[in-house]
Write an enzyme that holds these catalytic residues in place. Structure first.
Site, short mmCIF file in Angstrom:
data_model
loop_
_atom_site.label_atom_id
_atom_site.label_comp_id
_atom_site.label_asym_id
_atom_site.label_seq_id
_atom_site.Cartn_x
_atom_site.Cartn_y
_atom_site.Cartn_z
CE LYS A 198 -1.78 2.55 3.22
NZ LYS A 198 -1.63 4.14 2.03
N GLY A 251 6.37 4.02 8.89
CA GLY A 251 5.36 5.08 9.18
C GLY A 251 5.26 5.63 10.80
CB SER A 252 3.13 8.02 12.96
OG SER A 252 1.93 7.35 12.39
CB THR A 253 5.38 5.94 17.38
OG1 THR A 253 6.71 6.26 16.98
CG2 THR A 253 5.40 4.77 18.70
CD GLU A 254 -1.66 8.65 16.20
OE1 GLU A 254 -0.65 9.48 15.58
OE2 GLU A 254 -2.68 8.87 15.61
CD GLU A 274 12.28 3.23 9.42
OE1 GLU A 274 12.03 3.71 9.98
OE2 GLU A 274 12.47 2.98 8.04
CB CYS A 308 12.24 7.48 10.10
SG CYS A 308 13.78 6.82 9.79
CD GLU A 407 9.20 10.98 13.83
OE1 GLU A 407 8.22 10.35 13.26
OE2 GLU A 407 10.11 10.70 13.49
P1 NAI Z 1 1.22 8.00 9.18
O1 NAI Z 1 1.71 7.02 9.96
O2 NAI Z 1 -0.03 7.48 9.41
O3 NAI Z 1 1.36 6.65 7.45
C1 NAI Z 1 2.42 5.99 7.55
C2 NAI Z 1 1.79 5.20 6.36
O4 NAI Z 1 0.43 4.26 6.92
C3 NAI Z 1 0.77 5.65 5.45
O5 NAI Z 1 0.01 4.64 4.57
C4 NAI Z 1 -0.79 6.04 5.87
O6 NAI Z 1 -1.62 5.64 4.51
C5 NAI Z 1 -0.56 4.71 6.97
N1 NAI Z 1 -1.68 4.27 7.47
C6 NAI Z 1 -2.32 5.13 8.49
N2 NAI Z 1 -2.88 5.43 9.19
C7 NAI Z 1 -3.01 3.70 8.97
C8 NAI Z 1 -3.79 2.35 9.79
N3 NAI Z 1 -4.55 3.01 10.78
N4 NAI Z 1 -3.91 0.55 9.05
C9 NAI Z 1 -2.52 1.44 8.62
N5 NAI Z 1 -2.14 2.09 7.83
C10 NAI Z 1 -2.23 2.83 8.07
O7 NAI Z 1 1.90 8.74 8.77
P2 NAI Z 1 1.37 10.26 8.86
O8 NAI Z 1 0.21 10.50 9.28
O9 NAI Z 1 1.32 10.93 7.42
O10 NAI Z 1 2.08 11.51 9.32
C11 NAI Z 1 2.33 11.63 10.53
C12 NAI Z 1 3.75 11.98 11.16
O11 NAI Z 1 3.84 10.04 10.97
C13 NAI Z 1 5.29 12.42 10.46
O12 NAI Z 1 5.32 13.79 10.93
C14 NAI Z 1 5.91 11.77 10.92
O13 NAI Z 1 6.32 12.01 12.81
C15 NAI Z 1 5.63 10.07 11.49
N6 NAI Z 1 6.14 8.99 10.15
C16 NAI Z 1 7.48 9.42 10.66
C17 NAI Z 1 7.46 8.13 9.20
C18 NAI Z 1 9.02 7.45 9.41
O14 NAI Z 1 9.45 7.24 8.52
N7 NAI Z 1 9.15 6.28 10.25
C19 NAI Z 1 7.40 8.16 7.97
C20 NAI Z 1 5.75 8.61 8.01
C21 NAI Z 1 5.49 9.34 8.73
#
Ligand code: NAI
Ligand code: MG
Length: 506
Positions: A198, A251-254, A274, A308, A407
């Site tokens: 995805k 993606g996010s820790t949340e 990650e 990250c 972050e």
């Molecule tokens: P996110 O964690 O929501 O999104 C990353 C991926 O996860 C996207 O493909 C999104 O569609 C998917 N996703 C979102 N909610 C999901 C769920 N409930 N179940 C399964 N997949 C889900 O990150 P977002 O909202 O784009 O960015 C928020 C914060 O997260 C950023 O400000 C940053 O702090 C952090 N982040 C960290 C990253 C890293 O490389 N470790 C990359 C992106 C964001």
């Protein structure tokens, strides 16, 4: 679909890119076919430099994920893929690398338009790293070996096989769209898995273009399925799917917490995560201060801080604080912030309005909590459109401030003085994260002591942001678990089968 407004602002757009965005991109790849979402719904991806729509793509959801999983399951268990030799899998990965390399300019432009990063960076970093990554795992395909085990039971021959985990769901973010796809796909395919990938809703274009090269590379239909859609719908459907054997998430820790919960509540699929970081970058007074000051800037500003592993907490030994911080400020003020497609640009916009609001909200929180803005602190004056934020240095911060704990994922660094190694180790590790860290010093003893003491998955000594397909990368603590890249990643995409053979009486 709204037409991109590229023509006036970006005169040199590659003809293939124009065609891709303009006409043929707006489908997902399921079972080797380009399809709409079952619901017919779409989502829009924007150019963050102009805030204008670039293209609409399908808003995939549970039903589409179900279809993709069925295709991936079928491709895993029947058809050409399970019959392909390891060597053939390796060759397909190598061919994919070649096809991407031949289209470096095209991919770099797609990445810049969709994500905002400077074209010069996409050309020399993102795309070549992707090519190298696929080639690296092409080599591994033929080297995933089991072992023979000298068991103590007489008359037995015992060996292990390394088999694919099965159908893997992979959810990637928007900060390095194509590279994150490569990190996920390379190892999974080398090990013989099938994939439901995805893409991030903010940046679906380069991943879809990659999908167009899979068949020509030699991957049978259904081996890689590519879904576009939102996290709460398509992403969540992957995490909770009963027939996905493993989920890999960046993606996010949340959201990492949600993925684990969904895996636990559904079928106990394997999980690798990650996640975020708040990485300490530690400069001692005995470092090469010129190098360290530039290193501190690159540590936080690479990819506009949307990394990250960004060096977002800068610790400087008290004696050198007034030498490093002014240099960092001076460097920050020279960075050319502008649209990624502009050749002069060194830092582009943040990826989306959501990220712009998040980052500027944290800047405001920092000011309100009493941190001092040494430079930056908001929107660059000359930019009235696009999600631009100035390179920002905070000083006079306290360890409990939001900007120190959370972050930010933007070009924002907090500079903190320290007196001795033990103090900085404790402060550096005072975070729920543990992705990366760096130490700058000419004292080899101190460098290694600090590297050993830092609770992080990667430590750089007198450098920052070094990556290689062969070097494992991943987190300690809430930065996640499981390693990507290198030999270590093979562990996540294979499972060990032990076979006992009764040799009979002699
Ligand atoms: P996110 O964690 O929501 O999104 C990353 C991926 O996860 C996207 O493909 C999104 O569609 C998917 N996703 C979102 N909610 C999901 C769920 N409930 N179940 C399964 N997949 C889900 O990150 P977002 O909202 O784009 O960015 C928020 C914060 O997260 C950023 O400000 C940053 O702090 C952090 N982040 C960290 C990253 C890293 O490389 N470790 C990359 C992106 C964001
Ligand atoms: Mg989110």
């Amino acid at each position: 679909m709204a037409q991109p407004s590229m023509q006036s602002s970006y005169p040199e757009v590659h003809s293939e890119v124009r065609q891709f965005i303009g006409s043929r991109s707006r489908r997902m790849l399921i079972d080797g076919k380009w399809v709409e979402a079952a619901s017919g719904k779409t989502l829009t991806t924007y150019d963050p430099a102009t805030e204008e729509p670039l293209a609409d793509v399908p808003a995939g959801d549970k039903e589409d994920v179900d279809r993709a999983v069925r295709a991936a399951r079928k491709a895993l268990e029947s058809g050409a893929w399970p019959k392909m030799t390891a060597s053939e899998r390796g060759r397909a990965l190598w061919k994919l690398a070649d096809l991407i390399e031949q289209r470096t300019e095209e991919f770099a432009q797609l990445e810049t338009l969709d994500n905002g990063k400077p074209l010069a960076v996409a050309r020399v970093a993102d795309v070549p790293l992707v090519v190298d990554h696929f080639r690296y795992y092409a080599g591994w395909a033929t080297k995933v070996e089991g072992e023979t085990i000298p068991v103590s039971v007489p008359g037995m021959f015992t060996y292990t096989r390394r088999e694919p985990v099965g159908v893997v769901g992979q959810i990637i973010p928007w900060n390095f769209p194509l590279l994150m796809a490569a990190w996920k796909l390379g190892v999974a395919l080398a090990c013989g898995n099938t994939v439901v990938l995805k893409l991030a809703e903010q940046t679906p274009l380069s991943g879809l273009r990659l999908g167009e090269l899979l068949e020509e590379s030699g991957f049978p239909p259904g081996v890689v399925n590519i879904i576009t859609g939102y996290g709460e719908t398509a992403g969540a459907a992957i995490a909770s799917h009963p027939d996905i054997d493993k989920v890999a998430f960046t993606g996010s820790t949340e959201v990492g917490h949600l993925i684990m919960q969904a895996a636990g509540a559904s079928n106990l699929k394997r999980v690798s995560l990650e996640l975020g970081g708040k990485s300490p970058n530690i400069i001692f007074a005995d470092a090469d201060l010129d190098e360290a000051a530039i290193g501190a800037a690159n540590a936080i500003y690479f990819n506009h801080g949307q990394c990250c592993c960004a060096g977002s907490r800068l610790f400087v030994e008290q004696k050198a604080f007034d030498k490093i911080v002014p240099r960092l400020v001076e460097y920050s003020e020279k960075i050319k912030v502008g649209p990624g497609m502009d050749a002069a640009t060194e830092m582009g916009p943040l990826v989306s309005s959501e990220q712009y609001k998040r980052v500027t909200g944290l800047l405001d929180a920092g000011k309100k909590e009493g941190a001092k803005v040494a430079t930056g602190g908001g929107r660059p004056k000359q930019r009235d459109k696009g999600y631009f934020v100035s390179p920002t240095v905070f000083t006079d911060v306290k360890s409990d401030m939001k900007i120190v704990r959370e972050e930010i994922f933007g070009p924002v660094v907090c500079a903190v003085p320290f007196k001795d190694p033990n103090e900085v180790l404790a402060a550096g590790n005072d975070t729920t994260y543990g992705l990366a860290a760096a130490v700058w010093t000419k004292d080899i003893h101190k460098a290694h002591r600090i590297a050993n003491g830092l609770k992080a998955g990667t430590v750089w000594i007198n450098c920052y942001n070094m990556f290689d397909a062969a070097a494992p990368f991943g987190g300690y603590k809430q930065s996640g678990f499981g390693r990507e890249m290198g030999k270590a990643a093979l562990e996540l995409y294979t499972q060990t089968k032990t076979v006992w053979v009764n040799l009979g009486a002699s």
